[in-house]
Design a protein around this motif. Structure first.
Motif, mmCIF file in Angstrom:
data_model
loop_
_atom_site.group_PDB
_atom_site.id
_atom_site.type_symbol
_atom_site.label_atom_id
_atom_site.label_comp_id
_atom_site.label_asym_id
_atom_site.label_seq_id
_atom_site.Cartn_x
_atom_site.Cartn_y
_atom_site.Cartn_z
ATOM 1 N N ARG A 188 -7.214 10.586 -8.423
ATOM 2 C CA ARG A 188 -8.423 9.857 -8.768
ATOM 3 C C ARG A 188 -8.699 10.217 -10.224
ATOM 4 N NH1 ARG A 188 -12.507 13.836 -6.192
ATOM 5 N NH2 ARG A 188 -12.937 15.113 -8.029
ATOM 6 N N ASP A 247 1.522 9.808 -7.791
ATOM 7 C CA ASP A 247 0.742 8.677 -7.303
ATOM 8 C C ASP A 247 1.371 7.346 -7.739
ATOM 9 O OD1 ASP A 247 -2.499 8.014 -6.587
ATOM 10 O OD2 ASP A 247 -1.492 6.565 -7.852
ATOM 11 N N ARG A 263 -3.848 3.617 -0.778
ATOM 12 C CA ARG A 263 -4.465 2.643 -1.683
ATOM 13 C C ARG A 263 -4.030 1.225 -1.321
ATOM 14 N NH1 ARG A 263 -2.807 4.721 -6.067
ATOM 15 N NH2 ARG A 263 -4.685 5.902 -6.488
ATOM 16 N N PRO A 271 0.837 -1.212 0.000
ATOM 17 C CA PRO A 271 0.000 0.000 0.000
ATOM 18 C C PRO A 271 0.868 1.257 0.000
ATOM 19 C CG PRO A 271 -0.671 -1.512 1.741
ATOM 20 C CD PRO A 271 0.618 -2.029 1.200
ATOM 21 N N ALA A 299 -2.012 7.671 -1.909
ATOM 22 C CA ALA A 299 -2.778 7.906 -3.144
ATOM 23 C C ALA A 299 -3.012 9.407 -3.289
ATOM 24 C CB ALA A 299 -4.107 7.163 -3.090
ATOM 25 N N PHE A 312 -9.489 7.524 2.105
ATOM 26 C CA PHE A 312 -9.090 8.917 1.871
ATOM 27 C C PHE A 312 -9.302 9.794 3.107
ATOM 28 C CE2 PHE A 312 -10.535 7.604 -2.499
ATOM 29 C CZ PHE A 312 -9.282 7.649 -3.099
ATOM 30 N N CYS A 363 -14.162 1.585 -3.381
ATOM 31 C CA CYS A 363 -13.761 0.190 -3.496
ATOM 32 C C CYS A 363 -14.165 -0.279 -4.888
ATOM 33 C CB CYS A 363 -14.440 -0.640 -2.402
ATOM 34 S SG CYS A 363 -13.778 -2.303 -2.278
ATOM 35 N N GLY A 423 -4.864 9.916 0.270
ATOM 36 C CA GLY A 423 -5.259 8.726 1.010
ATOM 37 C C GLY A 423 -4.233 7.634 0.891
ATOM 38 N N CYS A 455 -9.408 2.318 -1.577
ATOM 39 C CA CYS A 455 -8.701 3.555 -1.212
ATOM 40 C C CYS A 455 -9.389 4.174 -0.006
ATOM 41 C CB CYS A 455 -8.701 4.545 -2.368
ATOM 42 S SG CYS A 455 -7.817 3.948 -3.809
ATOM 43 N N THR A 491 -7.547 0.583 -10.599
ATOM 44 C CA THR A 491 -6.803 1.717 -10.054
ATOM 45 C C THR A 491 -7.240 2.985 -10.789
ATOM 46 O OG1 THR A 491 -5.011 1.508 -11.660
ATOM 47 C CG2 THR A 491 -4.771 0.257 -9.613
ATOM 48 N N PHE A 497 -14.014 6.674 1.197
ATOM 49 C CA PHE A 497 -13.379 5.522 0.567
ATOM 50 C C PHE A 497 -14.026 5.234 -0.776
ATOM 51 C CE2 PHE A 497 -17.097 3.301 2.164
ATOM 52 C CZ PHE A 497 -17.280 2.227 1.281
ATOM 53 N N VAL A 501 -9.478 -2.768 -5.382
ATOM 54 C CA VAL A 501 -8.692 -1.566 -5.098
ATOM 55 C C VAL A 501 -9.479 -0.728 -4.086
ATOM 56 C CG1 VAL A 501 -7.554 0.462 -6.069
ATOM 57 C CG2 VAL A 501 -7.717 -1.630 -7.432
#
Length: 326
Positions: free
Chosen positions: A64, A86, A172, A58, A61, A290, A262, A170, A288, A266, A260, A286
């Protein structure tokens, strides 16, 4: 692993490897085994009851996938360096603190002074990352493992003057197989900082890892103001094998609620696809978590910038924490 003898039952067992730190113990009837890697710079294995939860280490992150509105207001041109940051970052410093004592990093040959029966109540492993942005900045991620295997995770972003606004900040977690679904306590539906008035509070169960079928794939599936999220899996690391029983892992907010998403992709995989059919085969989960999320904007029509209170400024510090429960 085997259940430990009664005398040391409540302590963590520590394995000082040449380039890894192993921690194992019992969470009730389950045995957990975590491996921190000094080479990859993070948590390399999170194995609970024989099930592996980590596919890649992990990392922080910062990206997005752009939304239609981000494209409209040219957010990618202003903040595109965060996509590279990232993907690529340097772990510049690692510290290991055992029961409050910090020593030299226990890699070879320092680790030769430890035996096979090293025990502790608490282990804190901290990773300091340097970004490839201009100017550079640092992110510190610490994992505190306590008796029973609970991991408290803290992520700290150091704001730096001259850095552009961030899409998100966040951590990942890429998991080995596609999850059956997830449950969470927070707001219903898809929410963003400036798109959450319609969300109702409650506990929600989501089947599969839904991706909103926009014509052009983009960021989706964000959930704000979350108290906890639990991932449900059946598939193990071998993609052909399926466990008959569901197994779960829970992530809980510590001080403030987190956001988050899910998804089976990615941010870069979503960013790269021009149409839905160009997305890769779904084979991973994946998740994340945040601590900060940029709003979506688009108040008049797509293209309007995000209101100031919903932006994530690059020159401001960000800190958040959560815990992972075996």
């Amino acid at each position: 692993g085997t259940i430990m003898d009664a005398g040391n039952k409540n302590l963590l067992k520590i394995i000082y490897g040449d380039c890894t730190l192993g921690i194992w113990g019992n969470a009730g009837k389950k045995v957990f085994h975590y491996i921190f890697s000094y080479q990859t710079g993070g948590l390399e294995s999170l194995c609970i009851d024989g099930k592996e939860w980590i596919y890649r280490t992990p990392k922080p992150a910062f990206w997005r996938a752009l939304t239609d509105n981000d494209r409209g207001n040219k957010f990618g041109l202003k903040s595109g360096m965060w996509m590279s940051a990232d993907l690529f970052m340097d772990c510049v410093e690692i510290t290991v603190t055992v029961d409050g004592k910090e020593g030299p990093l226990p890699i070879a040959p320092v680790n030769n002074r430890f035996g096979h029966e090293e025990r502790a109540k608490e282990v804190l492993v901290t990773f300091l990352y340097e970004t490839i942005t201009y100017p550079k900045t640092n992110v510190k991620v610490s994992y505190k493992v306590g008796v029973g295997g609970k991991i408290s995770v803290k992520a700290e972003y150091e704001g730096k003057k001259g850095l552009p606004e961030l899409p998100v900040f966040g951590i990942r977690f890429i998991m080995p197989a596609k999850a059956e679904g997830y449950s969470y306590e927070g707001l219903s539906g898809e929410t963003y900082p400036d798109r959450k008035a319609g969300g109702e509070k409650g506990i929600f169960h989501v089947e599969g890892l839904p991706v909103t079928p926009y014509l052009v794939p983009q960021d989706c599936g964000m959930h704000m103001d979350t108290k906890w999220v639990e991932i449900r899996r059946r598939q193990v690391l071998d993609n052909l094998a399926k466990d008959k029983d569901l197994f779960c892992l829970k992530f809980s907010a510590l001080n403030e609620p987190f956001a988050f998403s899910c998804l089976p992709y990615t941010a870069q995989e979503l960013e790269n696809a021009l149409h839905q059919e160009e997305l890769p085969i779904t084979r991973r989960t994946v998740l994340c978590i945040f601590g900060a999320v940029r709003g979506v904007g688009g108040i008049d029509s797509w293209g309007a910038d995000v209101e100031e209170s919903y932006r994530v400024y690059g020159d401001k510090d960000i800190c958040f924490s959560f815990e992972i429960m075996p």
